[in-house]
Design a protein around this motif. Structure first.
Motif, PDB file in Angstrom:
ATOM      1  N   HIS A   1       0.821  -1.213   0.000  1.00 14.58           N
ATOM      2  CA  HIS A   1       0.000   0.000   0.000  1.00 14.58           C
ATOM      3  C   HIS A   1       0.857   1.267   0.000  1.00 14.58           C
ATOM      4  O   HIS A   1       0.462   2.285  -0.569  1.00 14.58           O
ATOM      5  CB  HIS A   1      -0.976  -0.016   1.176  1.00 14.58           C
ATOM      6  CG  HIS A   1      -2.097  -0.979   0.966  1.00 14.58           C
ATOM      7  ND1 HIS A   1      -1.997  -2.305   1.306  1.00 14.58           N
ATOM      8  CD2 HIS A   1      -3.322  -0.819   0.418  1.00 14.58           C
ATOM      9  CE1 HIS A   1      -3.123  -2.920   0.984  1.00 14.58           C
ATOM     10  NE2 HIS A   1      -3.934  -2.042   0.444  1.00 14.58           N
TER      11      HIS A   1
ATOM     12  N   LYS B   1       3.691   1.553  -1.576  1.00  9.60           N
ATOM     13  CA  LYS B   1       4.108   1.726  -2.977  1.00  9.60           C
ATOM     14  C   LYS B   1       2.969   2.285  -3.828  1.00  9.60           C
ATOM     15  O   LYS B   1       3.202   3.155  -4.667  1.00  9.60           O
ATOM     16  CB  LYS B   1       4.606   0.396  -3.557  1.00  9.60           C
ATOM     17  CG  LYS B   1       5.896  -0.073  -2.919  1.00  9.60           C
ATOM     18  CD  LYS B   1       6.539  -1.227  -3.636  1.00  9.60           C
ATOM     19  CE  LYS B   1       5.649  -2.381  -3.929  1.00  9.60           C
ATOM     20  NZ  LYS B   1       6.332  -3.496  -4.586  1.00  9.60           N
ATOM     21  N   GLU B   2       1.751   1.823  -3.601  1.00 12.41           N
ATOM     22  CA  GLU B   2       0.607   2.364  -4.332  1.00 12.41           C
ATOM     23  C   GLU B   2       0.389   3.837  -3.999  1.00 12.41           C
ATOM     24  O   GLU B   2       0.083   4.645  -4.878  1.00 12.41           O
ATOM     25  CB  GLU B   2      -0.657   1.556  -4.024  1.00 12.41           C
ATOM     26  CG  GLU B   2      -0.667   0.192  -4.651  1.00 12.41           C
ATOM     27  CD  GLU B   2      -1.905  -0.622  -4.287  1.00 12.41           C
ATOM     28  OE1 GLU B   2      -2.574  -0.293  -3.255  1.00 12.41           O
ATOM     29  OE2 GLU B   2      -2.206  -1.572  -5.024  1.00 12.41           O
ATOM     30  N   TRP B   3       0.555   4.199  -2.741  1.00 15.67           N
ATOM     31  CA  TRP B   3       0.396   5.586  -2.327  1.00 15.67           C
ATOM     32  C   TRP B   3       1.456   6.474  -2.993  1.00 15.67           C
ATOM     33  O   TRP B   3       1.150   7.564  -3.478  1.00 15.67           O
ATOM     34  CB  TRP B   3       0.496   5.684  -0.798  1.00 15.67           C
ATOM     35  CG  TRP B   3       0.338   7.086  -0.301  1.00 15.67           C
ATOM     36  CD1 TRP B   3      -0.833   7.740  -0.058  1.00 15.67           C
ATOM     37  CD2 TRP B   3       1.391   8.015  -0.014  1.00 15.67           C
ATOM     38  NE1 TRP B   3      -0.578   9.022   0.375  1.00 15.67           N
ATOM     39  CE2 TRP B   3       0.786   9.221   0.407  1.00 15.67           C
ATOM     40  CE3 TRP B   3       2.774   7.950  -0.068  1.00 15.67           C
ATOM     41  CZ2 TRP B   3       1.526  10.339   0.766  1.00 15.67           C
ATOM     42  CZ3 TRP B   3       3.509   9.066   0.301  1.00 15.67           C
ATOM     43  CH2 TRP B   3       2.887  10.236   0.708  1.00 15.67           C
TER      44      TRP B   3
ATOM     45  N   GLU C   1       2.991   5.886  -5.801  1.00 14.05           N
ATOM     46  CA  GLU C   1       2.654   5.957  -7.230  1.00 14.05           C
ATOM     47  C   GLU C   1       1.600   7.035  -7.483  1.00 14.05           C
ATOM     48  O   GLU C   1       1.743   7.862  -8.391  1.00 14.05           O
ATOM     49  CB  GLU C   1       2.150   4.596  -7.707  1.00 14.05           C
ATOM     50  CG  GLU C   1       1.809   4.557  -9.181  1.00 14.05           C
ATOM     51  CD  GLU C   1       1.296   3.198  -9.629  1.00 14.05           C
ATOM     52  OE1 GLU C   1       1.285   2.965 -10.845  1.00 14.05           O
ATOM     53  OE2 GLU C   1       0.901   2.375  -8.774  1.00 14.05           O
ATOM     54  N   ARG C   2       0.556   7.044  -6.667  1.00 12.39           N
ATOM     55  CA  ARG C   2      -0.495   8.062  -6.827  1.00 12.39           C
ATOM     56  C   ARG C   2       0.031   9.456  -6.492  1.00 12.39           C
ATOM     57  O   ARG C   2      -0.243  10.416  -7.196  1.00 12.39           O
ATOM     58  CB  ARG C   2      -1.695   7.721  -5.950  1.00 12.39           C
ATOM     59  CG  ARG C   2      -2.546   6.603  -6.495  1.00 12.39           C
ATOM     60  CD  ARG C   2      -3.872   6.472  -5.751  1.00 12.39           C
ATOM     61  NE  ARG C   2      -3.737   6.342  -4.298  1.00 12.39           N
ATOM     62  CZ  ARG C   2      -3.507   5.196  -3.656  1.00 12.39           C
ATOM     63  NH1 ARG C   2      -3.408   4.075  -4.316  1.00 12.39           N
ATOM     64  NH2 ARG C   2      -3.409   5.179  -2.338  1.00 12.39           N
ATOM     65  N   ALA C   3       0.785   9.579  -5.417  1.00 12.12           N
ATOM     66  CA  ALA C   3       1.284  10.889  -4.985  1.00 12.12           C
ATOM     67  C   ALA C   3       2.267  11.473  -5.991  1.00 12.12           C
ATOM     68  O   ALA C   3       2.274  12.681  -6.226  1.00 12.12           O
ATOM     69  CB  ALA C   3       1.936  10.769  -3.602  1.00 12.12           C
TER      70      ALA C   3
ATOM     71  N   GLY D   1       2.411  10.693  -9.206  1.00 15.77           N
ATOM     72  CA  GLY D   1       1.816  10.835 -10.535  1.00 15.77           C
ATOM     73  C   GLY D   1       2.615  10.103 -11.603  1.00 15.77           C
ATOM     74  O   GLY D   1       2.546  10.461 -12.779  1.00 15.77           O
TER      75      GLY D   1
ATOM     76  N   ASN E   1       3.929   6.149 -13.153  1.00 20.63           N
ATOM     77  CA  ASN E   1       3.616   4.722 -13.094  1.00 20.63           C
ATOM     78  C   ASN E   1       4.770   3.981 -12.424  1.00 20.63           C
ATOM     79  O   ASN E   1       5.849   4.529 -12.211  1.00 20.63           O
ATOM     80  CB  ASN E   1       3.287   4.157 -14.475  1.00 20.63           C
ATOM     81  CG  ASN E   1       4.477   4.154 -15.409  1.00 20.63           C
ATOM     82  OD1 ASN E   1       5.627   4.037 -15.003  1.00 20.63           O
ATOM     83  ND2 ASN E   1       4.201   4.274 -16.691  1.00 20.63           N
TER      84      ASN E   1
END
Length: 128
Positions: free
Chosen positions: A9, A11-13, A15-17, A19, A21
């Protein structure tokens, strides 16, 4: 921000923060870890030690990914290919920097090696 113990999670955060991939993040974070390892360990980029630190962290990350999320059936081969691509993305530029700085140090220092005896510092002689 997710709990510190949940690496997936986090790493996903990131990635989103960021912007970006995950492929781009592997490249950027890999370079950042390489430079930080060199600074913390006080080793030049031509030393294999920072590169090995990065490789160990990347392999640990891919092992985590492999065991955290298990893709079913034939998709497992696709998951393995994704892991190999992640390792490639993370290690390609640091490997290039390691090899280039070891074998072509003048690219990084602006100095060129000469085999001439006219330069006592390079030839091992005493300055005159």
């Amino acid at each position: 921000m997710p709990a510190p113990h949940d690496w997936h999670h986090i790493k996903e955060w990131i990635e989103r923060a960021a912007g970006l991939n995950m492929d781009a993040l592997h490249i950027h974070v890999g370079l950042a870890i390489l430079v930080l390892a060199a600074l913390i360990l006080r080793k030049p980029l031509r030393s294999p030690i920072p590169w090995l630190v990065l490789l160990a962290l990347e392999l640990a990350n891919e092992y985590y990914d492999w065991t955290y999320e298990i893709w079913p059936g034939p998709d497992r081969q696709l998951q393995a290919a994704e892991g190999i691509r992640d390792i490639w993305n993370t290690m390609a530029v640091p490997t290039f920097l390691l090899v280039a700085s070891r074998f072509f140090p003048g690219l990084f220092t602006g100095r060129r090696k000469t085999a001439s005896a006219a330069d006592p510092g390079e030839a091992g002689g005493e300055p005159g």
